[in-house]
Design a protein around this motif. Structure first.
Motif, PDB file in Angstrom:
ATOM      1  N   PHE A 236       7.291 -40.963  31.886  1.00 18.47           N
ATOM      2  CA  PHE A 236       5.924 -40.444  31.844  1.00 18.47           C
ATOM      3  C   PHE A 236       4.951 -41.480  31.294  1.00 18.47           C
ATOM      4  O   PHE A 236       3.802 -41.574  31.725  1.00 18.47           O
ATOM      5  N   TRP A 237       5.414 -42.271  30.338  1.00 18.46           N
ATOM      6  CA  TRP A 237       4.537 -43.215  29.666  1.00 18.46           C
ATOM      7  C   TRP A 237       4.324 -44.501  30.472  1.00 18.46           C
ATOM      8  O   TRP A 237       3.371 -45.230  30.224  1.00 18.46           O
ATOM      9  N   THR A 238       5.201 -44.766  31.403  1.00 21.40           N
ATOM     10  CA  THR A 238       5.136 -46.040  32.123  1.00 21.40           C
ATOM     11  C   THR A 238       4.782 -45.888  33.595  1.00 21.40           C
ATOM     12  O   THR A 238       4.645 -46.884  34.297  1.00 21.40           O
ATOM     13  N   SER A 239       4.656 -44.642  34.080  1.00 19.33           N
ATOM     14  CA  SER A 239       4.310 -44.423  35.482  1.00 19.33           C
ATOM     15  C   SER A 239       3.224 -43.367  35.556  1.00 19.33           C
ATOM     16  O   SER A 239       2.700 -42.914  34.544  1.00 19.33           O
ATOM     17  N   GLU A 240       2.910 -42.960  36.752  1.00 20.60           N
ATOM     18  CA  GLU A 240       1.902 -41.922  36.941  1.00 20.60           C
ATOM     19  C   GLU A 240       2.562 -40.589  37.275  1.00 20.60           C
ATOM     20  O   GLU A 240       2.001 -39.765  37.990  1.00 20.60           O
ATOM     21  N   ASP A 242       4.208 -36.799  37.153  1.00 20.26           N
ATOM     22  CA  ASP A 242       3.636 -35.525  36.753  1.00 20.26           C
ATOM     23  C   ASP A 242       4.135 -35.116  35.368  1.00 20.26           C
ATOM     24  O   ASP A 242       5.211 -35.524  34.925  1.00 20.26           O
ATOM     25  N   VAL A 243       3.329 -34.309  34.707  1.00 19.16           N
ATOM     26  CA  VAL A 243       3.721 -33.749  33.417  1.00 19.16           C
ATOM     27  C   VAL A 243       4.749 -32.642  33.663  1.00 19.16           C
ATOM     28  O   VAL A 243       4.536 -31.776  34.504  1.00 19.16           O
ATOM     29  N   ARG A 261      -2.222 -47.653  26.998  1.00 19.71           N
ATOM     30  CA  ARG A 261      -1.455 -46.864  27.945  1.00 19.71           C
ATOM     31  C   ARG A 261      -1.077 -45.511  27.345  1.00 19.71           C
ATOM     32  O   ARG A 261      -1.146 -44.480  28.015  1.00 19.71           O
ATOM     33  N   ARG A 265      -2.204 -41.886  28.897  1.00 14.24           N
ATOM     34  CA  ARG A 265      -1.243 -40.874  29.338  1.00 14.24           C
ATOM     35  C   ARG A 265      -1.431 -39.576  28.546  1.00 14.24           C
ATOM     36  O   ARG A 265      -1.297 -38.479  29.090  1.00 14.24           O
ATOM     37  N   THR A 268      -4.021 -37.278  29.992  1.00 12.48           N
ATOM     38  CA  THR A 268      -3.662 -36.442  31.141  1.00 12.48           C
ATOM     39  C   THR A 268      -3.163 -35.070  30.707  1.00 12.48           C
ATOM     40  O   THR A 268      -3.060 -34.164  31.545  1.00 12.48           O
TER      41      THR A 268
END
Length: 270
Positions: A236-240, A242-243, A261, A265, A268
């Motif tokens: 979650f922290w390094t890509s886009e 979904d939660v 970053r 994140r 979001t």
């Protein structure tokens, strides 16, 4: 009967859609403490650190890692480590550790100071009975955990329940048992924790009106409300990505993610 944690889930203090519990120790150590560990053994310094984190990351509760606090104190107590290893009986090391008044009082003071210096709800995370049993065995010099079974976990839950009574006057909203296995290779062979077999802990939680939860590698399961918290993956922290969906979120911020970053994140989740 609803618990204080039910109110937190319904109305997260941060104003987020979903309440967020945040393990920020590794990240905070690198970014805020310049590589030093979280000062669990110094209540004033720890309160200062948590104040900075609360202002920066806005978690919805103070997450106090009791296992980390114990480990920090234990590192300077070789005599206690020796006493833990005085007998090879499974469970003796943990019973000796939890029976040490000096560390228990120090950790109790830490939790009290953090509860008094923050307006955030208080969440205690302690190693699950089986996890703490195994860690105590290894610390005391055991080379194998093959003797540990589920019955030992039930016995360890009694030791833990007696120890938790020291926190009876503190405003704890949630007690999380850390039952992860994937984070440490030495724990891979342990039986899984089962909340239904830990009646002594359930009794303590009911008496103090604490919610009781079990953290696994995938989720956090609550006992009273049967709510399920989603564990936010490192990706979650390094890509886009979904939660994840859950009744609340439990996240650990990786140490090596850049501050910009992390804040992006977290945004979001608002």
């Amino acid at each position: 009967m609803p618990t204080p944690f039910d109110a937190l889930r319904a109305n997260p203090p941060s104003g987020r859609r979903t309440a967020l519990l945040l393990d920020h120790a590794a990240y905070g150590s690198r970014v805020l403490l310049r590589g030093a560990p979280v000062p669990w053994s110094s209540p004033p310094d720890c309160a200062s650190y948590f104040g900075r984190v609360q202002g920066l990351l806005r978690p919805d509760a103070i997450l106090v890692d009791v296992g980390a606090a114990y480990a920090q104190h234990l590192a300077s107590r070789p005599g206690l480590i020796a006493a833990m290893g005085a007998r090879s009986r499974t469970g003796f090391a943990l019973k000796t550790l939890l029976g040490d008044d000096d560390i228990a009082e120090a950790v109790g003071k830490l939790v009290r100071v953090l509860s008094e210096t923050s307006r955030q709800p208080l969440v205690l995370e302690v190693p699950s009975p089986l996890r703490w049993l195994a860690r105590a065995q290894l610390t005391s010099g055991a080379t194998s955990l093959d003797t540990i079974d589920t019955e030992h976990g039930e016995q360890a839950s009694m030791y833990l329940a007696d120890w938790l009574r020291r926190f009876d006057t503190l405003p704890v909203t949630l007690l999380v048992l850390d039952g992860r296995r994937a984070d440490r290779s030495t724990l891979a062979g342990l039986p899984a924790d089962d909340l239904s077999s830990y009646a002594p802990l359930a009794n303590v939680a009911d008496h103090f009106r604490w919610e009781l939860g079990l953290r696994t590698d995938q989720q956090v399961v609550l006992r009273a409300s049967e709510a399920r918290g989603a564990v936010v993956p490192d990706s979650f922290w390094t890509s886009e990505g979904d939660v994840p969906e859950g009744d609340f979120l439990f996240a650990e911020v990786p140490a090596d993610v850049e501050p910009e970053r992390v804040l992006a994140r977290l945004a979001t989740l608002d």
